[in-house]
Design a protein around this motif. Structure first.
Motif, PDB file in Angstrom:
ATOM      1  N   ALA A   3       0.834  -1.206   0.000  1.00 46.83           N
ATOM      2  CA  ALA A   3       0.000   0.000   0.000  1.00 46.83           C
ATOM      3  C   ALA A   3       0.867   1.254   0.000  1.00 46.83           C
ATOM      4  O   ALA A   3       0.544   2.234  -0.684  1.00 46.83           O
ATOM      5  CB  ALA A   3      -0.938   0.004   1.207  1.00 46.83           C
ATOM      6  N   ARG A   4       1.955   1.225   0.738  1.00 45.70           N
ATOM      7  CA  ARG A   4       2.860   2.382   0.759  1.00 45.70           C
ATOM      8  C   ARG A   4       3.474   2.609  -0.619  1.00 45.70           C
ATOM      9  O   ARG A   4       3.561   3.747  -1.094  1.00 45.70           O
ATOM     10  CB  ARG A   4       3.962   2.189   1.793  1.00 45.70           C
TER      11      ARG A   4
ATOM     12  N   ALA B  95      10.441   8.867   1.555  1.00 46.30           N
ATOM     13  CA  ALA B  95      10.434   8.384   0.182  1.00 46.30           C
ATOM     14  C   ALA B  95       9.462   9.181  -0.683  1.00 46.30           C
ATOM     15  O   ALA B  95       8.509   9.782  -0.186  1.00 46.30           O
ATOM     16  CB  ALA B  95      10.066   6.901   0.157  1.00 46.30           C
ATOM     17  N   SER B  96       9.738   9.146  -1.983  1.00 48.31           N
ATOM     18  CA  SER B  96       8.870   9.791  -2.956  1.00 48.31           C
ATOM     19  C   SER B  96       9.082   9.154  -4.320  1.00 48.31           C
ATOM     20  O   SER B  96      10.021   8.374  -4.519  1.00 48.31           O
ATOM     21  CB  SER B  96       9.137  11.297  -3.023  1.00 48.31           C
ATOM     22  N   LYS B  97       8.223   9.512  -5.250  1.00 47.06           N
ATOM     23  CA  LYS B  97       8.305   8.996  -6.620  1.00 47.06           C
ATOM     24  C   LYS B  97       9.252   9.871  -7.433  1.00 47.06           C
ATOM     25  O   LYS B  97       9.238  11.096  -7.317  1.00 47.06           O
ATOM     26  CB  LYS B  97       6.921   9.010  -7.266  1.00 47.06           C
TER      27      LYS B  97
ATOM     28  N   SER C 203      11.064   9.866 -11.650  1.00 46.64           N
ATOM     29  CA  SER C 203      11.047   9.245 -12.971  1.00 46.64           C
ATOM     30  C   SER C 203      12.478   8.888 -13.329  1.00 46.64           C
ATOM     31  O   SER C 203      13.385   9.715 -13.232  1.00 46.64           O
ATOM     32  CB  SER C 203      10.466  10.218 -13.989  1.00 46.64           C
ATOM     33  N   LEU C 204      12.666   7.656 -13.739  1.00 50.83           N
ATOM     34  CA  LEU C 204      13.996   7.163 -14.087  1.00 50.83           C
ATOM     35  C   LEU C 204      13.883   6.447 -15.427  1.00 50.83           C
ATOM     36  O   LEU C 204      13.275   5.385 -15.502  1.00 50.83           O
ATOM     37  CB  LEU C 204      14.507   6.219 -12.995  1.00 50.83           C
ATOM     38  N   GLY C 205      14.421   7.046 -16.464  1.00 50.57           N
ATOM     39  CA  GLY C 205      14.337   6.440 -17.790  1.00 50.57           C
ATOM     40  C   GLY C 205      12.908   6.267 -18.253  1.00 50.57           C
ATOM     41  O   GLY C 205      12.585   5.278 -18.906  1.00 50.57           O
ATOM     42  N   GLY C 206      12.052   7.207 -17.895  1.00 52.75           N
ATOM     43  CA  GLY C 206      10.652   7.135 -18.291  1.00 52.75           C
ATOM     44  C   GLY C 206       9.806   6.223 -17.419  1.00 52.75           C
ATOM     45  O   GLY C 206       8.611   6.064 -17.652  1.00 52.75           O
ATOM     46  N   GLN C 207      10.399   5.616 -16.411  1.00 56.07           N
ATOM     47  CA  GLN C 207       9.679   4.700 -15.515  1.00 56.07           C
ATOM     48  C   GLN C 207       9.585   5.341 -14.135  1.00 56.07           C
ATOM     49  O   GLN C 207      10.534   5.944 -13.647  1.00 56.07           O
ATOM     50  CB  GLN C 207      10.448   3.375 -15.421  1.00 56.07           C
ATOM     51  N   SER C 208       8.411   5.216 -13.510  1.00 55.97           N
ATOM     52  CA  SER C 208       8.246   5.728 -12.147  1.00 55.97           C
ATOM     53  C   SER C 208       8.807   4.720 -11.157  1.00 55.97           C
ATOM     54  O   SER C 208       8.478   3.537 -11.216  1.00 55.97           O
ATOM     55  CB  SER C 208       6.766   5.967 -11.838  1.00 55.97           C
ATOM     56  N   VAL C 209       9.670   5.200 -10.273  1.00 56.11           N
ATOM     57  CA  VAL C 209      10.263   4.370  -9.231  1.00 56.11           C
ATOM     58  C   VAL C 209      10.201   5.128  -7.915  1.00 56.11           C
ATOM     59  O   VAL C 209       9.954   6.333  -7.887  1.00 56.11           O
ATOM     60  CB  VAL C 209      11.729   3.962  -9.555  1.00 56.11           C
ATOM     61  N   VAL C 210      10.440   4.420  -6.832  1.00 56.65           N
ATOM     62  CA  VAL C 210      10.475   5.038  -5.513  1.00 56.65           C
ATOM     63  C   VAL C 210      11.932   5.319  -5.152  1.00 56.65           C
ATOM     64  O   VAL C 210      12.784   4.438  -5.263  1.00 56.65           O
ATOM     65  CB  VAL C 210       9.855   4.104  -4.444  1.00 56.65           C
ATOM     66  N   GLN C 211      12.195   6.563  -4.751  1.00 53.85           N
ATOM     67  CA  GLN C 211      13.509   6.912  -4.216  1.00 53.85           C
ATOM     68  C   GLN C 211      13.310   7.156  -2.735  1.00 53.85           C
ATOM     69  O   GLN C 211      12.399   7.879  -2.332  1.00 53.85           O
ATOM     70  CB  GLN C 211      14.082   8.169  -4.858  1.00 53.85           C
ATOM     71  N   GLY C 212      14.144   6.516  -1.924  1.00 52.44           N
ATOM     72  CA  GLY C 212      13.982   6.664  -0.490  1.00 52.44           C
ATOM     73  C   GLY C 212      15.293   6.797   0.242  1.00 52.44           C
ATOM     74  O   GLY C 212      16.368   6.484  -0.288  1.00 52.44           O
ATOM     75  N   PHE C 213      15.160   7.286   1.455  1.00 50.92           N
ATOM     76  CA  PHE C 213      16.292   7.479   2.350  1.00 50.92           C
ATOM     77  C   PHE C 213      15.981   6.762   3.652  1.00 50.92           C
ATOM     78  O   PHE C 213      14.902   6.957   4.213  1.00 50.92           O
ATOM     79  CB  PHE C 213      16.518   8.978   2.611  1.00 50.92           C
ATOM     80  N   HIS C 214      16.892   5.917   4.098  1.00 48.52           N
ATOM     81  CA  HIS C 214      16.759   5.163   5.348  1.00 48.52           C
ATOM     82  C   HIS C 214      17.697   5.748   6.382  1.00 48.52           C
ATOM     83  O   HIS C 214      18.854   6.016   6.076  1.00 48.52           O
ATOM     84  CB  HIS C 214      17.192   3.709   5.149  1.00 48.52           C
ATOM     85  N   ARG C 215      17.199   5.868   7.591  1.00 51.48           N
ATOM     86  CA  ARG C 215      18.055   6.287   8.709  1.00 51.48           C
ATOM     87  C   ARG C 215      17.813   5.309   9.849  1.00 51.48           C
ATOM     88  O   ARG C 215      16.681   5.102  10.279  1.00 51.48           O
ATOM     89  CB  ARG C 215      17.706   7.707   9.133  1.00 51.48           C
TER      90      ARG C 215
ATOM     91  N   LEU D 293       3.997   5.726  -5.565  1.00 51.76           N
ATOM     92  CA  LEU D 293       3.998   5.784  -7.026  1.00 51.76           C
ATOM     93  C   LEU D 293       2.843   6.620  -7.567  1.00 51.76           C
ATOM     94  O   LEU D 293       2.881   7.074  -8.711  1.00 51.76           O
ATOM     95  CB  LEU D 293       3.984   4.375  -7.625  1.00 51.76           C
ATOM     96  N   ALA D 294       1.830   6.850  -6.735  1.00 51.49           N
ATOM     97  CA  ALA D 294       0.736   7.756  -7.107  1.00 51.49           C
ATOM     98  C   ALA D 294       1.140   9.212  -6.886  1.00 51.49           C
ATOM     99  O   ALA D 294       0.370  10.121  -7.200  1.00 51.49           O
ATOM    100  CB  ALA D 294      -0.526   7.417  -6.312  1.00 51.49           C
ATOM    101  N   GLY D 295       2.331   9.430  -6.313  1.00 53.32           N
ATOM    102  CA  GLY D 295       2.846  10.778  -6.164  1.00 53.32           C
ATOM    103  C   GLY D 295       2.803  11.345  -4.759  1.00 53.32           C
ATOM    104  O   GLY D 295       3.108  12.515  -4.553  1.00 53.32           O
ATOM    105  N   GLU D 296       2.443  10.526  -3.768  1.00 56.59           N
ATOM    106  CA  GLU D 296       2.369  11.004  -2.385  1.00 56.59           C
ATOM    107  C   GLU D 296       3.700  10.779  -1.672  1.00 56.59           C
ATOM    108  O   GLU D 296       4.062   9.642  -1.379  1.00 56.59           O
ATOM    109  CB  GLU D 296       1.260  10.249  -1.646  1.00 56.59           C
ATOM    110  N   PRO D 297       4.454  11.845  -1.377  1.00 65.17           N
ATOM    111  CA  PRO D 297       5.685  11.645  -0.599  1.00 65.17           C
ATOM    112  C   PRO D 297       5.321  11.209   0.821  1.00 65.17           C
ATOM    113  O   PRO D 297       4.299  11.631   1.360  1.00 65.17           O
ATOM    114  CB  PRO D 297       6.345  13.025  -0.593  1.00 65.17           C
TER     115      PRO D 297
END
Length: 174
Positions: free
Chosen positions: A100-101, A131-133, A135-147, A106-110
């Motif tokens: 769900a997260r 984390a947030s969405k 675009s990488l090479g035309g594909q939507s992916v999640v970029q996140g930071f862990h602490r 990927l729907a655009g909600e950070p």
């Protein structure tokens, strides 16, 4: 900077009588290429040298890329992390919330939230994820930071323990 092409012009007997050339100024292209190289180098330095774990995640939970800090905090080498999926790291409770997260991200909600992950040696540790969405090479992916928030959680537990002792002491005095 120029890039050119020259052709010999010949008469009907095949004798060279001149040449034709075309020159294309590629200074702008070279400057753009250099700016792109510098931008990539800055990004790589930020990604590779960050103290927080950084990851790129597919919609299916596959780890597309992680930095050294991410691998180290989980006890793995960079190579060991390559084929992994988020399910390999999440505890059952965190794994249940992940689909769900990921959909929301990927729907655009950070989002910022806490999870628990397994370390390679089997112990569980808490993480704060931001984390947030992207675009990488035309594909939507999640970029996140862990602490890793293990110390923060220990301090919070100690504070709660001391608060409970204080409350108990105050009740006994009354």
């Amino acid at each position: 900077i120029a890039n050119g092409l020259a052709t010999v012009v010949r008469d009907e007997n095949g004798q060279a009588i001149g040449y034709q050339s075309a020159v294309l100024d590629i200074t702008g292209r070279k400057r753009t290429e250099e700016a792109l190289r510098q931008s990539e180098a800055r990004y790589r330095a930020l990604f590779d040298l960050a103290n927080d774990g950084i990851f790129l995640l597919s919609g299916d939970g596959d780890l597309l890329s992680v930095n050294e800090a991410f691998a180290r905090m989980h006890g793995y080498s960079m190579n060991e992390m390559q084929p992994m999926n988020l399910k390999d790291l999440d505890t059952p409770e965190s794994s249940q919330l992940a689909p769900a997260r990921i959909r929301r991200l990927l729907a655009g909600e950070p989002m910022t939230f806490e999870v628990e992950h397994y370390h390679k040696d089997g112990h569980v540790f808490p993480l704060e994820v931001s984390a947030s969405k992207i675009s990488l090479g035309g594909q939507s992916v999640v970029q996140g930071f862990h602490r890793d928030i293990t110390e923060r959680k220990r301090a919070e537990a100690e504070k709660e323990k001391l608060q409970a002792q204080l409350t108990q002491s105050q009740k006994m005095e009354s």
